[in-house]
Design an enzyme around this catalytic site. Structure first.
Site, mmCIF file in Angstrom:
data_model
loop_
_atom_site.group_PDB
_atom_site.id
_atom_site.type_symbol
_atom_site.label_atom_id
_atom_site.label_comp_id
_atom_site.label_asym_id
_atom_site.label_seq_id
_atom_site.Cartn_x
_atom_site.Cartn_y
_atom_site.Cartn_z
ATOM 1 N N ASP A 92 50.254 -3.534 6.575
ATOM 2 C CA ASP A 92 51.707 -3.421 5.925
ATOM 3 C C ASP A 92 52.015 -2.686 4.951
ATOM 4 O O ASP A 92 51.642 -2.835 3.850
ATOM 5 C CB ASP A 92 52.256 -4.880 5.589
ATOM 6 C CG ASP A 92 51.876 -5.959 6.746
ATOM 7 O OD1 ASP A 92 50.848 -6.162 7.380
ATOM 8 O OD2 ASP A 92 52.847 -6.672 7.052
ATOM 9 N N GLU A 126 57.142 -2.607 8.454
ATOM 10 C CA GLU A 126 58.377 -3.242 8.363
ATOM 11 C C GLU A 126 58.763 -3.639 6.950
ATOM 12 O O GLU A 126 59.717 -4.031 6.629
ATOM 13 C CB GLU A 126 58.058 -4.838 9.057
ATOM 14 C CG GLU A 126 57.131 -5.375 8.090
ATOM 15 C CD GLU A 126 57.664 -7.166 8.075
ATOM 16 O OE1 GLU A 126 58.516 -7.540 8.791
ATOM 17 O OE2 GLU A 126 56.878 -7.832 7.261
ATOM 18 N N ASN A 127 57.856 -3.208 6.020
ATOM 19 C CA ASN A 127 58.491 -3.219 4.576
ATOM 20 C C ASN A 127 58.269 -1.887 3.732
ATOM 21 O O ASN A 127 58.294 -1.846 2.506
ATOM 22 C CB ASN A 127 57.123 -4.046 3.741
ATOM 23 C CG ASN A 127 57.066 -5.508 4.324
ATOM 24 O OD1 ASN A 127 56.119 -6.067 4.630
ATOM 25 N ND2 ASN A 127 58.357 -6.162 4.263
ATOM 26 N N ASN A 142 59.005 -9.644 10.956
ATOM 27 C CA ASN A 142 60.326 -10.237 10.699
ATOM 28 C C ASN A 142 61.270 -9.579 9.723
ATOM 29 O O ASN A 142 62.360 -10.111 9.802
ATOM 30 C CB ASN A 142 59.832 -11.570 10.087
ATOM 31 C CG ASN A 142 58.904 -11.713 8.770
ATOM 32 O OD1 ASN A 142 57.824 -11.080 8.814
ATOM 33 N ND2 ASN A 142 59.639 -11.802 7.827
ATOM 34 N N HIS A 143 60.834 -8.496 9.184
ATOM 35 C CA HIS A 143 61.782 -7.688 8.340
ATOM 36 C C HIS A 143 62.348 -6.578 9.305
ATOM 37 O O HIS A 143 62.949 -5.882 8.470
ATOM 38 C CB HIS A 143 61.080 -7.134 7.137
ATOM 39 C CG HIS A 143 60.708 -8.389 6.035
ATOM 40 N ND1 HIS A 143 61.797 -9.199 5.463
ATOM 41 C CD2 HIS A 143 59.856 -8.763 5.470
ATOM 42 C CE1 HIS A 143 61.313 -10.205 4.698
ATOM 43 N NE2 HIS A 143 60.077 -10.036 4.884
ATOM 44 N N HIS A 189 52.293 -10.429 14.275
ATOM 45 C CA HIS A 189 52.800 -10.544 12.858
ATOM 46 C C HIS A 189 52.911 -11.857 12.648
ATOM 47 O O HIS A 189 53.954 -12.569 13.023
ATOM 48 C CB HIS A 189 53.945 -9.457 12.903
ATOM 49 C CG HIS A 189 54.283 -9.103 11.452
ATOM 50 N ND1 HIS A 189 53.723 -8.441 10.703
ATOM 51 C CD2 HIS A 189 55.358 -10.031 10.678
ATOM 52 C CE1 HIS A 189 54.607 -8.282 9.307
ATOM 53 N NE2 HIS A 189 55.576 -9.327 9.453
ATOM 54 N N HIS A 196 51.382 -9.169 8.261
ATOM 55 C CA HIS A 196 52.360 -10.040 7.686
ATOM 56 C C HIS A 196 51.814 -10.689 6.123
ATOM 57 O O HIS A 196 52.801 -10.722 5.120
ATOM 58 C CB HIS A 196 52.685 -11.244 8.572
ATOM 59 C CG HIS A 196 53.905 -12.034 7.752
ATOM 60 N ND1 HIS A 196 55.088 -11.602 7.404
ATOM 61 C CD2 HIS A 196 53.800 -13.590 7.429
ATOM 62 C CE1 HIS A 196 55.915 -12.563 6.855
ATOM 63 N NE2 HIS A 196 54.935 -13.883 6.873
ATOM 64 N N HIS A 221 49.700 -9.971 3.757
ATOM 65 C CA HIS A 221 49.543 -8.807 3.078
ATOM 66 C C HIS A 221 47.901 -9.097 2.403
ATOM 67 O O HIS A 221 47.849 -8.353 1.305
ATOM 68 C CB HIS A 221 50.492 -9.006 1.946
ATOM 69 C CG HIS A 221 51.775 -8.226 2.501
ATOM 70 N ND1 HIS A 221 52.835 -7.675 1.731
ATOM 71 C CD2 HIS A 221 52.245 -7.991 3.644
ATOM 72 C CE1 HIS A 221 53.869 -7.153 2.369
ATOM 73 N NE2 HIS A 221 53.466 -7.441 3.620
#
Length: 260
Positions: A8, A39-40, A67-68, A150, A175, A177
């Site tokens: 991520d 996603e981040n 999810n983001h 994820h 997810h 991290h």
């Protein structure tokens, strides 16, 4: 065939880590394909088109989400037309974007499938039955399949890894991290790791300024999350895949660190 999967990417520090470390890693490990979870990547929340192009320019060839995925509203304007970007396939019918895609290297087509877990995350469609459905579709074109799962719960990730053992080349978790110490080959030739880890600020709590998170635990008060700065890291795995069978031969977790 050597596949690099980067954990991520968290905000600007994560992008700086990619800029600093990606090319040397690609040379050291003779990387053929580079995939990353993004996603981040936009200030810790979602992905913009400009940042996606930045990551492609650094040498990443394919991006997965989680999810983001919808945190930056503009992604809805370009995700349908971007073949190098996938979001979890188990979003309900009607969600923008694609759940899997393809990339070619060495004359080989690789399928990349993105799935989201359901424990402690939004209750999307079943990732287990969905995985089989999508894998059957991908296998009509290639036996080389990388799955980004994820998910929050380690048990859910481990279970999906065993469930898909022998059906795909690799199942890599994202997810949480934090890179886990269980990179291994499963019995039927699938490479597996519970979480690839985070590419972003090292002196943080999962990428967020540590003072904010510590105070939230102390007070239980809501707080605006801010991506930390300072020293940064890159977490990834290198997967060696047999060019004839699509089975994995080896998986190695790697980490790189640097001061800002």
């Amino acid at each position: 065939m050597h596949v690099l999967f980067i954990g991520d990417i968290m905000g600007k520090p994560g992008r700086e880590a990619v800029k600093r470390f990606l090319k040397p890693i690609q040379l050291e490990y003779n990387i053929d394909v580079t995939i990353a979870n993004a996603e981040n990547a936009a200030a810790g929340k979602g992905l913009t088109k400009v940042i996606a192009e930045e990551l492609y320019d650094y040498g990443i060839q394919f991006l997965t989400m989680g999810n983001h995925v919808w945190d930056q509203r503009e992604i809805r304007n370009f995700i349908d037309a971007e073949p190098r970007l996938v979001r979890p396939a188990n979003y309900p019918v009607g969600a923008p974007g694609q759940g899997y895609g393809f990339i070619r290297t060495m004359g080989i087509k690789i399928g990349i499938l993105n799935l989201s877990g359901r424990i402690f995350l939004p209750p999307l469609d079943d990732p287990f039955s969905g995985a089989i459905r999508y894998i059957n579709q991908i296998k009509q074109e290639t036996p080389f399949i990388i799955v980004d799962f994820h998910a929050e719960a380690s048990s859910e990730k481990v279970a999906l890894g065993w469930f898909l053992d022998g059906l795909v080349s690799a199942v890599v978790g994202t997810h949480t991290h934090i890179q886990t110490a269980d990179a291994r080959l499963l019995n039927q030739g699938t490479a597996y790791i519970t979480d690839v880890g985070m590419t972003g600020p090292r002196d943080s709590v999962l990428g967020i300024k540590k003072e904010i998170i510590i105070n939230r635990f102390l007070t239980q008060l809501p707080a605006k999350f801010e991506v930390a700065s300072g020293a940064f890291q890159l977490n990834a795995v290198v997967i060696d895949i047999d060019e004839k069978t699509g089975k994995a031969r080896q998986i190695e977790a790697i980490q790189r660190f640097a001061e800002a």
